[in-house]
Design an enzyme around this catalytic site. Structure first.
Site, PDB file in Angstrom:
ATOM      1  N   SER A  60      66.142  60.451  44.531  1.00  0.00           N
ATOM      2  CA  SER A  60      66.201  58.985  44.451  1.00  0.00           C
ATOM      3  C   SER A  60      64.928  58.417  43.823  1.00  0.00           C
ATOM      4  O   SER A  60      64.628  58.713  42.667  1.00  0.00           O
ATOM      5  CB  SER A  60      66.490  58.441  45.852  1.00  0.00           C
ATOM      6  OG  SER A  60      66.821  57.081  45.802  1.00  0.00           O
ATOM      7  N   HIS A  96      75.097  58.076  47.469  1.00  0.00           N
ATOM      8  CA  HIS A  96      73.703  58.328  47.084  1.00  0.00           C
ATOM      9  C   HIS A  96      73.070  59.455  47.905  1.00  0.00           C
ATOM     10  O   HIS A  96      71.969  59.900  47.614  1.00  0.00           O
ATOM     11  CB  HIS A  96      72.910  57.019  47.276  1.00  0.00           C
ATOM     12  CG  HIS A  96      71.604  56.999  46.528  1.00  0.00           C
ATOM     13  ND1 HIS A  96      71.533  57.061  45.146  1.00  0.00           N
ATOM     14  CD2 HIS A  96      70.314  56.918  46.963  1.00  0.00           C
ATOM     15  CE1 HIS A  96      70.264  57.016  44.777  1.00  0.00           C
ATOM     16  NE2 HIS A  96      69.507  56.935  45.853  1.00  0.00           N
ATOM     17  N   ASP A 109      78.274  56.692  43.900  1.00  0.00           N
ATOM     18  CA  ASP A 109      76.912  56.283  44.248  1.00  0.00           C
ATOM     19  C   ASP A 109      76.746  54.790  43.956  1.00  0.00           C
ATOM     20  O   ASP A 109      76.809  54.371  42.805  1.00  0.00           O
ATOM     21  CB  ASP A 109      75.920  57.120  43.419  1.00  0.00           C
ATOM     22  CG  ASP A 109      74.479  56.934  43.866  1.00  0.00           C
ATOM     23  OD1 ASP A 109      74.155  55.859  44.405  1.00  0.00           O
ATOM     24  OD2 ASP A 109      73.686  57.866  43.659  1.00  0.00           O
TER      25      ASP A 109
END
Ligand code: MLT
Length: 203
Positions: A102, A183, A152
């Site tokens: 991320s 995610h 996501d």
């Protein structure tokens, strides 16, 4: 930068640079390094930014909207830190493979976008396009694994495809792995990345 360095048993293996997600710390991704290559040295870094108490690698103006000036500054700061850590710990600066999730994947992507020899390879879990206004350096032969989620909400599939195209257009050897989820980092994605790594960087 605040970090953990763990000396590996194989001095020729790449140093695994671990970069956590928003709200994480330098401890979060340590288990991934064990799966990817238990003999490798590990450099796990904590982002220097705090957003409401949550560590990050660069500022954002809103969810998914990056502060580009800070991104560029923080990317240079991390790149300089890697130079310094290589000297301090005596590893080869040109033998670093990033593993980011991320926000950590985004700063790893930004290292690739800004510096030709910053990374020997990268595993990017749920990255976005870090910045759109810079010409990429020559990334010929740099292997990049992108793990993405079809659902996501933070990084839409078309942004994953755009990132793969940008990196591939600069010469990187890009592999995209799709999960059916959002995610989050799933076990199958982590295992697929580890298998990809073992093929490209035989131990
Ligand atoms: C970011 O860098 O902001 C990420 O893509 C999203 C997050 O870290 O929450």
């Amino acid at each position: 930068m605040k970090h953990i360095y763990q000396q590996g048993t194989n001095p020729s293996a790449p140093v695994l640079l671990l970069l956590h997600g928003t709200g994480g710390t330098e401890r979060d991704l340590l288990p991934l390094a064990g799966l990817i290559d238990p003999s490798a040295s590990v450099l796990s870094v904590r982002g220097n930014i705090l957003e409401n108490g949550m560590p990050r690698f660069f500022r954002r103006l809103a969810e998914g909207v990056f502060d580009e000036e800070d991104l560029v500054f923080r990317t240079q700061e991390l790149n300089d830190f890697l130079d310094q850590a290589a000297q301090q710990y005596g590893f080869d600066r040109r033998n670093i493979v990033a593993v980011g999730y991320s926000n950590g994947a985004n700063i790893a992507g930004s290292l690739l976008f800004h510096y030709k020899d910053a990374l020997r390879g990268a595993i990017l879990h749920h990255p976005m396009v870090p910045i759109r206004s810079v010409p990429l350096p020559d990334l010929s032969g740099v292997p990049v694994f992108i793990g993405a989620g079809r659902n996501d909400p933070i990084c839409a599939p078309r942004e994953t495809e755009e990132l793969a195209q940008l990196l591939g257009g600069a010469g990187a050897q890009v592999t995209v792995h799709w999960e059916a989820y959002g995610h989050q980092l799933t076990q199958t994605e982590v295992q697929t990345a580890a298998a990809w790594y073992k093929q490209l960087f035989p131990q």
